[in-house]
Write an enzyme that holds these catalytic residues in place. Structure first.
Site, mmCIF file in Angstrom:
data_model
loop_
_atom_site.group_PDB
_atom_site.id
_atom_site.type_symbol
_atom_site.label_atom_id
_atom_site.label_comp_id
_atom_site.label_asym_id
_atom_site.label_seq_id
_atom_site.Cartn_x
_atom_site.Cartn_y
_atom_site.Cartn_z
ATOM 1 N N THR A 1 8.266 4.092 12.996
ATOM 2 C CA THR A 1 7.291 3.799 14.050
ATOM 3 C C THR A 1 6.005 3.187 13.514
ATOM 4 O O THR A 1 5.151 2.766 14.293
ATOM 5 C CB THR A 1 6.944 5.077 14.834
ATOM 6 O OG1 THR A 1 6.402 6.046 13.930
ATOM 7 C CG2 THR A 1 8.173 5.639 15.520
ATOM 8 N N CYS B 1 1.465 -4.668 -2.168
ATOM 9 C CA CYS B 1 1.434 -5.949 -1.444
ATOM 10 C C CYS B 1 0.680 -7.032 -2.216
ATOM 11 O O CYS B 1 1.154 -8.171 -2.333
ATOM 12 C CB CYS B 1 0.825 -5.751 -0.057
ATOM 13 S SG CYS B 1 -0.738 -4.854 -0.044
ATOM 14 N N LYS C 1 -3.142 -1.430 -10.018
ATOM 15 C CA LYS C 1 -1.756 -1.746 -9.663
ATOM 16 C C LYS C 1 -1.374 -3.151 -10.122
ATOM 17 O O LYS C 1 -0.247 -3.375 -10.586
ATOM 18 C CB LYS C 1 -1.554 -1.614 -8.155
ATOM 19 C CG LYS C 1 -1.613 -0.184 -7.645
ATOM 20 C CD LYS C 1 -1.583 -0.139 -6.119
ATOM 21 C CE LYS C 1 -1.792 1.273 -5.609
ATOM 22 N NZ LYS C 1 -1.862 1.335 -4.127
ATOM 23 N N HIS D 1 -3.113 -11.344 3.201
ATOM 24 C CA HIS D 1 -4.002 -11.232 2.048
ATOM 25 C C HIS D 1 -4.180 -12.590 1.389
ATOM 26 O O HIS D 1 -3.271 -13.434 1.408
ATOM 27 C CB HIS D 1 -3.405 -10.284 1.000
ATOM 28 C CG HIS D 1 -3.400 -8.845 1.390
ATOM 29 N ND1 HIS D 1 -4.030 -8.355 2.507
ATOM 30 C CD2 HIS D 1 -2.844 -7.760 0.755
ATOM 31 C CE1 HIS D 1 -3.854 -7.038 2.560
ATOM 32 N NE2 HIS D 1 -3.133 -6.657 1.515
#
Length: 337
Positions: A12, A130, A215, A244
């Protein structure tokens, strides 16, 4: 191709919903869909192939008979449930940070290291962050040609990178600012994002870098199999709804001209070269949202590079909900087939 039973953990949420859309768009052979969510969302329908499929409670027994799990839940939920799914025979593709640096879990961008997918002893394959995905997809073809040794990266990350809460908060703040009303509480952001930039995503370490910035270093080294890669990154939250953007300066072992770099980028899988300064054509978030390619432009020589050092600077944009999360996970699942 045989049909598979596919579970989406966190069905969801923003990424979970995008995973369902990507499965449908890419004609993934889903024989049975098992959407999983929290107890408060149990029974809530998700739309898939024109039908409403009710969500089941995310619990270990829900993974019985599942072939592939696409994980779009938080770290704690992933750590609790995905090993249970793997123990029942499923292969899990996880979008959380929970397993990314586990040496027994491959961390994969299919355009770069699809071969790593085959070796997943824990039954789990991790989706990178991402910003890491969007930055490395165009870096990779340049690395293959000239050998990248150092990256200096600044990211400009959309509100949707903070999930549905981030999207709703930016929309609320924009309405308040337009109406001349006080913005008030700004969670999940540290400060007001509308009409502002926030140079913090994640917590700070002792060196003054945030977890999001680290990251790019740690994940980049693992994905590209470059343990000595040097990376300095600054991550900034910007008042953009989706997609982004990143400014990247890359240093190389071998000479690489601007012209050759453009040729490589134009031919690279997952990349769209949009680089025509004379016509004011370059990647922008508005144009790169709701599609799966990383757009690259503003390719130019790094004027600050020391004599004899080959270095280029470029700008790229990509949809972090699609290629930066959901699409990348579905691509990994396609390789599993």
């Amino acid at each position: 191709m045989s049909e598979k039973t596919v579970a989406v953990l966190g069905a969801t949420g923003v990424v979970g919903q995008q995973m369902l859309q990507c499965l449908e768009e890419r004609n993934f052979p889903v024989g049975r869909l098992v959407p999983l969510a929290s107890e408060r969302s149990a029974g809530k329908p998700v739309r898939f192939r024109g039908e409403d499929v009710p969500c089941e409670v995310a619990a270990p027994e829900a993974f019985e008979g599942v072939d592939i799990v696409l994980g779009a839940a938080d770290d704690a939920t992933a750590k609790r449930l995905l090993p249970e799914a793997a123990a029942r025979g499923a292969v899990c593709v996880d979008n959380s940070h929970a397993f990314r640096m586990d040496p027994e879990v491959p961390l994969v961008v299919p355009e770069i290291n699809a071969a790593d997918i085959a070796d997943h002893p824990r039954g789990i394959i991790a989706n990178p962050n991402c910003a890491t995905i969007i930055g490395l997809v165009p870096v990779w073809p340049l690395h293959q040609e000239a050998g990248v040794t150092r990256l200096v990266v600044s990211t400009y990350q959309a509100a949707s990178g903070a999930g549905i809460a981030g999207l709703r908060e930016l929309e609320r703040e924009m309405r308040a600012v337009a109406a001349g009303e006080p913005v008030g509480e700004t969670a999940p952001f540290q400060y007001q994002l509308a009409e502002n930039l926030i140079p913090q995503i994640g917590g700070f370490n002792e060196e003054g870098y945030t977890s999001e910035e680290m990251k790019m270093l740690n994940e980049g080294r693992k994905i590209m199999h470059l343990p000595e890669l040097r990376v300095s990154c600054t991550c900034v939250r910007v008042p953009v709804v989706r997609s982004h953007s990143e400014s990247i300066t890359a240093e190389f072992e071998r000479p690489l001209s601007v012209e050759r770099a453009r040729e490589l980028l134009a031919a690279a899988p997952g990349v769209k070269l949009v680089d025509d300064p004379a016509e004011k054509r370059y990647p922008m978030p508005l144009e790169t949202s709701d599609q799966d390619l990383v757009w690259v432009g503003r390719v130019r020589r790094d004027l600050s590079a020391p004599e004899g050092v080959s270095a280029l600077t470029f700008w790229c944009c990509g949809d972090q909900i699609r290629k930066g999360a959901a699409t990348n996970a579905v691509q990994i699942a396609e390789h599993l087939l």
